[in-house]
Design an enzyme around this catalytic site. Sequence first.
Site, PDB file in Angstrom:
ATOM      1  N   ASP A   9       0.834  -1.202   0.000  1.00 18.49           N
ATOM      2  CA  ASP A   9       0.000   0.000   0.000  1.00 18.49           C
ATOM      3  C   ASP A   9       0.870   1.253   0.000  1.00 18.49           C
ATOM      4  O   ASP A   9       2.106   1.178   0.002  1.00 18.49           O
ATOM      5  CB  ASP A   9      -0.939  -0.009   1.216  1.00 18.49           C
ATOM      6  CG  ASP A   9      -0.200   0.217   2.521  1.00 18.49           C
ATOM      7  OD1 ASP A   9       0.903  -0.325   2.694  1.00 18.49           O
ATOM      8  OD2 ASP A   9      -0.723   0.947   3.373  1.00 18.49           O
ATOM      9  N   GLU A  12       3.508   1.387   2.623  1.00 19.35           N
ATOM     10  CA  GLU A  12       4.439   0.249   2.661  1.00 19.35           C
ATOM     11  C   GLU A  12       4.221  -0.619   3.900  1.00 19.35           C
ATOM     12  O   GLU A  12       5.162  -1.111   4.517  1.00 19.35           O
ATOM     13  CB  GLU A  12       5.892   0.741   2.592  1.00 19.35           C
ATOM     14  CG  GLU A  12       6.170   1.559   1.331  1.00 19.35           C
ATOM     15  CD  GLU A  12       7.558   2.170   1.316  1.00 19.35           C
ATOM     16  OE1 GLU A  12       8.204   2.185   2.376  1.00 19.35           O
ATOM     17  OE2 GLU A  12       7.990   2.624   0.245  1.00 19.35           O
TER      18      GLU A  12
END
Length: 302
Positions: A9, A12
């Site tokens: 995402d 991270e």
Amino acid sequence: MRENQTGFDLWEKVNGTSFFITAVQHKALVEEQTFAEALGQTCDGCAVAPELLCHLQEYWNGTAIVSNYPTANDPKGRSGVDINSVLTAINTFDPAAGCDDDVTFQPCSARALSNHKVLVDSFRAIYDVNQGRTAGQAAAVGRYPEDVFMGGSPWYQTLASAEMPYDALHQWDHQHTIHITNLSLPFFMDLLPGIKTGVYPNATPTYQKITNAVRSYADSFISVVQEYTPANGGLPEEYNRDTGVQVSAPDLTWSYAAFLTAVARRDGSVPPSWGSSAALKVPGKCTSASVEGSYAAAKLSW
């Protein structure tokens, strides 16, 4: 057969599938298709754009956007409420798009407005700096409510919560009307108690009341950031959730960029259209087996 691969995402943290990444990939493919046509070329890979648009709808749970899933991959048990959903709206903002453009979650769409309220409200009770900031008032906003990085504090990306309403104001002015639906009504009722669902043309007093209230609401997010900006004007990554003192990376470029784009939108400077109006057809059935199987069957709720 195309394979739908997962990834990390925006923060991270979650190795899964991300609303932000799906949306910006869709936008990039639409722009690439337009560019290829202008050169008299073809873009074979752009044919996947409708499937991405189909997948994009699966992040919607009826009230808000579940920004990452499966959230079970996150040991902190994130709900999916995440400012990356608002960052998506401002990154895929198309000034020529209409507010019925729910499929790309444009800033003035009912989905984006409902999600904005859910996101901001999720931070009201958990940050001490938000004491007294009740519904309808701007609040300090972080990445996601369950965040623990640097104590899980607000980011200067609070400014994104201002930029999205500025974008919506431009779109309403462009189409000369505001349509309040049952879905977007809670967002508007926080700002104008007693407002009803309906269509409000720009020549009506109610339209002016709504736009004035939304602009004031957006301005107040900038005021929140101003309150926690030091005298030298430096903007780090975050400000402490209890004291408001600046923390984490100093002079973060992203924080300054967020301020510049929010002010630009407030002043009426908007990006060119990326052609979202030509890319709104959601396939009746996704053709990618992995999207069809893994994602369409997912239960997006919290």
